[in-house]
Design a protein around this motif. Structure first.
Motif, PDB file in Angstrom:
ATOM      1  N   ARG A 134     -98.239 -84.982 -83.971  1.00  0.00           N
ATOM      2  CA  ARG A 134     -97.154 -85.043 -82.983  1.00  0.00           C
ATOM      3  C   ARG A 134     -97.757 -85.149 -81.576  1.00  0.00           C
ATOM      4  O   ARG A 134     -98.677 -84.389 -81.236  1.00  0.00           O
ATOM      5  N   THR A 178     -95.680 -89.013 -84.501  1.00  0.00           N
ATOM      6  CA  THR A 178     -94.553 -89.316 -83.609  1.00  0.00           C
ATOM      7  C   THR A 178     -94.970 -89.087 -82.156  1.00  0.00           C
ATOM      8  O   THR A 178     -95.842 -88.256 -81.866  1.00  0.00           O
ATOM      9  N   ASN A 180     -93.160 -88.596 -78.406  1.00  0.00           N
ATOM     10  CA  ASN A 180     -91.913 -88.387 -77.665  1.00  0.00           C
ATOM     11  C   ASN A 180     -92.225 -87.726 -76.323  1.00  0.00           C
ATOM     12  O   ASN A 180     -93.365 -87.333 -76.067  1.00  0.00           O
ATOM     13  N   PHE A 224     -89.298 -78.353 -80.516  1.00  0.00           N
ATOM     14  CA  PHE A 224     -88.431 -79.127 -81.417  1.00  0.00           C
ATOM     15  C   PHE A 224     -89.074 -80.477 -81.745  1.00  0.00           C
ATOM     16  O   PHE A 224     -89.161 -80.877 -82.906  1.00  0.00           O
ATOM     17  N   LEU A 225     -89.550 -81.174 -80.719  1.00  0.00           N
ATOM     18  CA  LEU A 225     -90.127 -82.510 -80.947  1.00  0.00           C
ATOM     19  C   LEU A 225     -91.391 -82.444 -81.810  1.00  0.00           C
ATOM     20  O   LEU A 225     -91.753 -83.415 -82.460  1.00  0.00           O
ATOM     21  N   SER A 227     -91.752 -80.264 -84.287  1.00  0.00           N
ATOM     22  CA  SER A 227     -91.424 -79.610 -85.562  1.00  0.00           C
ATOM     23  C   SER A 227     -91.375 -80.607 -86.716  1.00  0.00           C
ATOM     24  O   SER A 227     -91.251 -81.820 -86.509  1.00  0.00           O
ATOM     25  N   GLU A 229     -88.887 -80.800 -88.582  1.00  0.00           N
ATOM     26  CA  GLU A 229     -87.499 -81.270 -88.578  1.00  0.00           C
ATOM     27  C   GLU A 229     -87.303 -82.492 -87.684  1.00  0.00           C
ATOM     28  O   GLU A 229     -86.347 -83.242 -87.864  1.00  0.00           O
ATOM     29  N   ALA A 230     -88.194 -82.685 -86.713  1.00  0.00           N
ATOM     30  CA  ALA A 230     -88.055 -83.837 -85.801  1.00  0.00           C
ATOM     31  C   ALA A 230     -88.919 -85.015 -86.259  1.00  0.00           C
ATOM     32  O   ALA A 230     -89.156 -85.949 -85.494  1.00  0.00           O
ATOM     33  N   ILE A 233     -87.962 -88.665 -85.510  1.00  0.00           N
ATOM     34  CA  ILE A 233     -87.671 -89.012 -84.116  1.00  0.00           C
ATOM     35  C   ILE A 233     -88.963 -89.464 -83.457  1.00  0.00           C
ATOM     36  O   ILE A 233     -89.933 -88.704 -83.393  1.00  0.00           O
TER      37      ILE A 233
END
Ligand code: NAP
Length: 254
Positions: A134, A178, A180, A224-225, A227, A229-230, A233
Motif C-alpha cells: 500500500r 494500491t 492513493n 483505511f487506505l 487496510s 478492506e480498501a 481502491i
C-alpha cells in the motif's frame, strides 16, 4: 472494525512531527511496526520511542536518493519487509510569486514532489514482495482543489503528486499494490503553527466543522487506505478538511 495491522511494516516519511506523527501514532496503535523518517535524528528517535510497539527511526532526507535507498533497506532489515509506505514529508514556506526565487521553487518541488517519487521508488522492491502493498501519499486540498496566496510552488507540488499517483497506480496494479492519497485541509501541526494565530483563526472560521483538523484525523484516513478492506481502491483520494472546500461563499457558513 478494520483488519488488524499487527505485524505490518509501515514506513512514514516526515513522521517526527505533525501529520506524519499522527499517521505513525494511528498505525502503531493498531499494531504496526513503524519506521519514523525525518532529517532530524533526535526528533525522529524520540517520536519512535513514544510510539513503542517496535517502532524505530531513520534519519534521512527525502530529496536524496542514497538516503532513500538506505532508509528502505533498513526498514526491511529491521521490520521484515515493507507493507505500507506513507509518503508524507513536505514543506510549505509561503512566498508570493513576484518574490519567489528559482531556488525556493526548486526546494519545495524537490521535497514534496521529487521526495514522493524517491520514497516510492526506494520502497517499491519491498512493497512488491508484500502480499498487499500500500502507498498512501499526503497531498493537500491546496493545489488540487483550492489556491492560497504564497503557495504557487506548494500547490503545484501537491497537484503534481496526484498526477504521479494516477499513473503509478496503474503501473503497480499488477503487483497488487494500491496507490492513493489523503488530501488534508488545515490540520493543527507544528508546521502550520509557524503561519501564526491569525492564519489559524481565519482558517477555523472558514471551516464548516469550525475547527482545524487533528493529525489523527488524517491518520485514520491513511489507515483505511492501507487496510485489507480498501484493497480494491486505487488511484483515489480522500479529502480530510472538515468541509472546508464546500462553501460557495461566506454566506454559506452563516
Ligand atoms: P510539519 O509539522 O512541518 O512536519 C513536517 C515533517 O516532515 C517533519 O517530520 C520534518 O522533519 C519532515 N521533513 C521535512 N522535510 C523533509 C525532508 N527533506 N526529508 C525528510 N523529512 C522531511 O508539517 P505538517 O503540517 O505535518 O505537513 C506534513 C505533510 O502534510 C506535508 O506533505 C504537507 O504538505 C501536508 N499537509 C499539511 C497540512 C496542514 O494543515 N498541516 C495541510 C495539507 C497538507 P525534519 O524537518 O526533521 O526533516
Amino acid at each position: 472494525m478494520l483488519t488488524s495491522m499487527t505485524g505490518k511494516s509501515v514506513v512514514v516519511t516526515g513522521a517526527s512531527k505533525g501529520i506524519g506523527r499522527g499517521i505513525a501514532q494511528v498505525f502503531a496503535s493498531k499494531g504496526a511496526r513503524v519506521l519514523v523518517v525525518s532529517r532530524n535524528a533526535e526528533e525522529g528517535a524520540s517520536c519512535a520511542a513514544e510510539l513503542g510497539n517496535g517502532a524505530s527511526s531513520f534519519a534521512a532526507d527525502v530529496t536524496n536518493w542514497d538516503d532513500m535507498e538506505r532508509m528502505s533497506r533498513s526498514a526491511a532489515d529491521r521490520h521484515g519487509g515493507i507493507d505500507v509506505l506513507c509518503a508524507n514529508a513536505g514543506i510549505f514556506p509561503q512566498i508570493g510569486i513576484e518574490d519567489m526565487s528559482v531556488g525556493q521553487w526548486d526546494e519545495v518541488l524537490a521535497t514534496n514532489l521529487k521526495g514522493t517519487f524517491l520514497s516510492v521508488k526506494a520502497c517499491l522492491p519491498y512493497l512488491k514482495r508484500s502480499q498487499s502493498g500500500r502507498i498512501v501519499i499526503t497531498s493537500s486540498i491546496t493545489g488540487p482543489i483550492t489556491g492560497f496566496p504564497g503557495w504557487a510552488h506548494y500547490g503545484a507540488s501537491k497537484a503534481g503528486q496526484l498526477g504521479f499517483l494516477r499513473t503509478v497506480a496503474i503501473e503497480l496494479a499488477k503487483y497488487r499494490i494500491t496507490v492513493n492519497a489523503v488530501m488534508p485541509g488545515n490540520i493543527a501541526t507544528e508546521g502550520l503553527g509557524d503561519l501564526g494565530e491569525d492564519y489559524e483563526r481565519g482558517m477555523a472560521a472558514s471551516i464548516p466543522l469550525k475547527r482545524l483538523g487533528r493529525v489523527v484525523d488524517v491518520g485514520y484516513a491513511a489507515l483505511f487506505l492501507a487496510s485489507e478492506e480498501a484493497g480494491y481502491i486505487t488511484g483515489q483520494t480522500i479529502v480530510v478538511d472538515g468541509g472546508q472546500i464546500l462553501p460557495e461563499s461566506l454566506e454559506a457558513l452563516a
